[in-house]
Design a protein around this motif. Sequence first.
Motif, short mmCIF file in Angstrom:
data_model
loop_
_atom_site.label_atom_id
_atom_site.label_comp_id
_atom_site.label_asym_id
_atom_site.label_seq_id
_atom_site.Cartn_x
_atom_site.Cartn_y
_atom_site.Cartn_z
N GLY A 29 108.19 114.23 41.91
CA GLY A 29 107.45 115.23 42.66
C GLY A 29 106.00 114.86 42.92
O GLY A 29 105.22 115.69 43.34
N THR A 30 105.65 113.59 42.68
CA THR A 30 104.24 113.20 42.79
C THR A 30 103.88 112.58 44.14
O THR A 30 102.74 112.22 44.37
N ASP A 60 101.37 114.01 50.74
CA ASP A 60 101.27 115.47 50.69
C ASP A 60 102.56 116.14 51.17
O ASP A 60 102.98 117.16 50.61
N ILE A 63 105.09 115.91 48.35
CA ILE A 63 104.71 116.79 47.24
C ILE A 63 105.09 118.23 47.59
O ILE A 63 105.65 118.95 46.75
N ALA A 64 104.84 118.64 48.82
CA ALA A 64 105.21 119.99 49.26
C ALA A 64 106.72 120.18 49.22
O ALA A 64 107.21 121.25 48.82
N ARG A 67 107.68 120.76 45.64
CA ARG A 67 107.26 122.11 45.22
C ARG A 67 108.18 123.19 45.80
O ARG A 67 108.33 124.26 45.22
N GLY A 69 111.25 122.99 45.93
CA GLY A 69 112.51 122.97 45.20
C GLY A 69 113.63 122.25 45.91
O GLY A 69 114.80 122.55 45.70
#
Length: 135
Positions: A29-30, A60, A63-64, A67, A69
């Motif tokens: 998730g990075t 980015d 990453i979104a 986040r 899921g």
Amino acid sequence: MQDASVQGACAQEAYAIVQRWAQVFNEDGTGAIAALYAPGATIWGTLAQVMTVTPRAITDYFIAAARAGLSVKLGDHLATRISDTCIVDAGHYEFTRTVQGSASIIPARYSFVLVKLDGAWRIAHHHSSVVPKPL
């Protein structure tokens, strides 16, 4: 012109980066997935309102996605050899989004333009969109 077995081997080698992409998408998730993209790569992402065109924006974007899921499962695909250093891979994948323990499956389609740079396959362009409902 290369024979089919050589062309197939080239396409299989290139497709490994798509498989790696799915693995990293699901496990990280990075935004480390951005390292799989070539310098100058672009993404028309499933979730994007505009084209993603910089390494920072690619990071980015993923990453979104993490986040949100999301996870992904690759489906059928077809790899087309353009040259020894360029393959276009197009196919289907399914995103699963889990929110508060409830999973939703989102069928999508993709195309990757894969290029071989300094001996390694990288993603030069990635397009993804939700599969539309039948007319």
